[in-house]
Scaffold this motif. Structure first.
Motif, PDB file in Angstrom:
ATOM      1  N   SER A  95       1.002  -0.903  -0.174  1.00  0.00           N
ATOM      2  CA  SER A  95      -0.276  -0.398   0.118  1.00  0.00           C
ATOM      3  C   SER A  95       1.094   1.276   0.080  1.00  0.00           C
ATOM      4  O   SER A  95       2.455   1.159   0.567  1.00  0.00           O
ATOM      5  CB  SER A  95      -0.957   0.290   1.530  1.00  0.00           C
TER       6      SER A  95
ATOM      7  N   ARG B 292       1.140   5.683  -1.057  1.00  0.00           N
ATOM      8  CA  ARG B 292       0.221   6.534  -1.583  1.00  0.00           C
ATOM      9  C   ARG B 292       0.197   7.335  -2.519  1.00  0.00           C
ATOM     10  O   ARG B 292      -1.022   7.549  -3.729  1.00  0.00           O
ATOM     11  CB  ARG B 292       0.903   8.091  -0.851  1.00  0.00           C
ATOM     12  N   ARG B 293       1.208   6.463  -3.785  1.00  0.00           N
ATOM     13  CA  ARG B 293       0.620   6.063  -5.428  1.00  0.00           C
ATOM     14  C   ARG B 293       0.868   4.859  -5.808  1.00  0.00           C
ATOM     15  O   ARG B 293       1.849   4.403  -5.848  1.00  0.00           O
ATOM     16  CB  ARG B 293       2.221   6.687  -5.901  1.00  0.00           C
TER      17      ARG B 293
ATOM     18  N   ARG C 202      -5.003   2.116   0.224  1.00  0.00           N
ATOM     19  CA  ARG C 202      -5.613   2.750   1.626  1.00  0.00           C
ATOM     20  C   ARG C 202      -7.086   2.894   2.383  1.00  0.00           C
ATOM     21  O   ARG C 202      -7.304   1.794   3.878  1.00  0.00           O
ATOM     22  CB  ARG C 202      -5.154   3.896   1.715  1.00  0.00           C
TER      23      ARG C 202
ATOM     24  N   THR D  50       7.866   3.208   5.245  1.00  0.00           N
ATOM     25  CA  THR D  50       7.626   4.881   4.849  1.00  0.00           C
ATOM     26  C   THR D  50       8.908   5.976   6.025  1.00  0.00           C
ATOM     27  O   THR D  50       8.961   5.345   6.830  1.00  0.00           O
ATOM     28  CB  THR D  50       6.370   5.098   4.403  1.00  0.00           C
TER      29      THR D  50
ATOM     30  N   PRO E  72       1.582   6.287  10.297  1.00  0.00           N
ATOM     31  CA  PRO E  72       1.260   5.832   8.553  1.00  0.00           C
ATOM     32  C   PRO E  72      -0.230   5.222   8.436  1.00  0.00           C
ATOM     33  O   PRO E  72      -0.962   5.351   7.770  1.00  0.00           O
ATOM     34  CB  PRO E  72       2.357   5.417   8.103  1.00  0.00           C
TER      35      PRO E  72
END
Ligand code: NAP
Length: 503
Positions: free
Chosen positions: A375, A377-378, A396, A411, A423
């Motif tokens: 998973s 963010r992009r 997400r 991350t 996160p």
């Protein structure tokens, strides 16, 4: 110059009391000491300190008095006559050497120097705070006019190549102290004593020149006073690099095994500059951190197939013929950390992030038989990694309805200084174990949320130590003293947490 101290402890404080305290430390730890009288707050403070010094018994130490004027890069605001008077007093108080910058010697007839300071030995110095001079031979020849006992050239070096040029020149000279200044030159400065310079400066407290390593670090962390031509050199390259705990980890291993080896941090903006310095510095292996982990690949002569698959290398071995061979021990670090905690075969693991660390985690887990979910963010980046590792990407918003054996944060969310961030939210932690690859702080917000829900937590420290000890073993061919190395890092982190500062 007499003695083979290698480290010259620099004593510098605006107050006589501060100088006294530092001097005691310096006498205990170094055979060479430089007293920066110009750091003292004024003539009265210098007089007060020298009066005290004159009443002391001196150990067998070579003490250099320096009262550098502002014109020569120092802090002393008085006249040349006053400067010479202070140096004269310093010699009478027990100093055996004095450092005189070329800006002053050019203003004094040699006869005056002989009359006033003839009983001491002169180190004549030139400082280049902007950049290294093109013609070092000429600089040295000018310094030797008036026949000082030794000379010193300190020059700002913007690259390792420039630092090496300075030291190579020093190796061709007698009685010379060569100081490459600046952050990039810092590791070369520590190694300079094995390349022909008489000693390297290390401040007891305050750095008096750019790129200095403190006396404490030079002695305890790098064992710089023991460096010789046979010392095996290792390091870590990155940009930035000051925060790295790898020197603490790796040097603790060398010290525990009594190995003649050193591990240094290299601030590397330009990879080619570093690669060009490997041979001249005799580097046998190095670690790689952000942002060079992927870029290094194209400079390698060979690479472990796994590292190639991951697309990132964090460890390089320099083989006998100078060839570079790459590995990825983040991969090993992940496995060593997780394998002992959960059965990975047929487990379902969620990885947060799709960068370099996430790639090592994904391939390690897939290889161990886990089913990998990514998973990020992009989502496209997450999909691409999931595909490469034979897993699936998860958005997400789907996470609340899913269950995982483990969740791994790869991350930087939650890393110092953003320690309040996580996160994931508590209600997204549907799992048995949470592993955060971050180790600053050791207990991240994510781990706190997990612990509150009764979920097993694992800090990034374990992975850091595991990937680092794997590097150590690759380089030395020996079993790493794991516990000692881990303890050293833990101590450093605890000290940091206590003082509330980050390296
Ligand atoms: P990286 O290559 O820059 O990748 C970072 C990943 O995190 C990228 O996928 C990035 O998303 C994502 N990310 C960054 N900021 C984010 C945010 N605010 N919200 C959501 N996602 C975000 O860095 P890396 O080398 O993989 O390092 C990642 C972490 O792993 C660091 O915290 C590092 O300390 C840790 N690490 C630990 C060890 C150890 O030994 N313990 C070893 C290596 C790394 P994009 O793809 O959208 O850019």
């Amino acid at each position: 110059m007499p003695g083979t101290g290698k480290i010259c402890a620099v004593v510098a404080s605006p107050h006589a009391e501060g100088m006294r305290q530092q001097l005691r430390t310096a006498f205990r730890s170094a055979k060479f000491v430089e007293m920066r009288l110009d750091w003292l707050a004024g003539d009265a403070e210098i007089d007060c300190f020298l009066k005290w010094l004159g009443a002391q018994k001196h150990p067998k130490t070579t003490v250099i008095a320096t009262c550098r004027r502002r014109e020569g890069g120092g802090k002393y605001r008085g006249s040349v006559a006053k400067q010479l008077a202070h140096l004269w007093n310093a010699l009478r108080a027990g100093c055996n050497w004095y450092d005189l910058e070329v800006e002053t010697t050019q203003k004094c007839p040699p006869e005056l120097l002989e009359v006033m300071l003839g009983e001491g030995r002169q180190l004549r110095s030139a400082h280049f705070f902007e950049h290294i001079p093109r013609d070092l031979k000429r600089v040295a020849a000018q310094l030797r006019l008036g026949k000082p006992d030794a000379i010193k050239i300190a020059a700002q070096c913007g690259s390792l190549a420039e630092s090496l040029r300075l030291l190579k020149f020093a190796a061709s000279q007698e009685d010379i102290v060569a100081i490459p200044m600046g952050e990039i030159a810092a590791p070369v400065r520590i190694l300079s004593v094995r390349m022909g310079t008489l000693f390297t400066y290390a401040p007891v407290e305050h750095a008096t020149a750019p790129g200095q390593t403190s006396l404490d670090e030079a002695k305890k962390l790098y064992r710089a006073d023991r460096i010789d031509r046979r010392t095996a050199v290792y390091g870590v390259i990155g940009d930035p690099i000051g925060h790295s705990l790898s020197p603490v980890l790796q040097n603790a291993g060398f010290a525990a095994r009594r190995m003649n080896a050193i591990y240094l941090p290299f601030l590397v903006h330009d990879l080619k500059d570093f690669l060009g310095a490997i041979g001249p510095l005799g580097i046998k292996g190095f670690s790689i951190t952000i942002p060079h982990k992927e870029r290094i690949l194209r400079h390698l002569d060979g690479c472990d197939p796994l590292a190639e698959k991951i697309g990132a290398v964090n460890t390089v071995v320099v083989r006998g013929n100078g060839q570079l061979y790459g590995y990825n021990t983040d991969y090993v670090g992940v496995l060593r950390t997780l394998q002992t905690r959960i059965p990975l075969q047929n487990s379902r693991v969620l990885i947060l992030g799709a960068g370099g660390a996430a790639r090592a985690v994904a391939f390690a887990l897939a290889e161990a038989g886990a089913s990998v979910c990514v998973s990020g963010r992009r989502i496209e980046r997450a999909r691409s990694l999931a595909r490469a590792a034979g897993g699936e990407a998860i958005a997400r918003k789907q996470l609340r309805g899913e269950f995982f054996d483990a969740i791994v944060n790869a991350t930087p969310v939650g890393m110092h200084p953003n320690v309040r961030q996580s996160p994931l939210d508590a209600n997204e932690l549907n799992c048995r174990l949470v592993f955060d690859t971050i180790y600053r702080p050791r207990e991240t917000r994510l781990l706190q949320l997990a612990a509150r829900r009764g979920i097993q937590t694992v800090s990034g420290l374990d992975m850091f130590v595991a990937q680092g000890t794997a590097q150590w073993e690759i380089w030395t061919g020996e079993r790493a003293p794991y516990d000692t190395m881990r303890r050293a890092v833990l101590r450093a982190l605890e000290q940091e947490e206590k003082s509330g500062t980050k390296r």
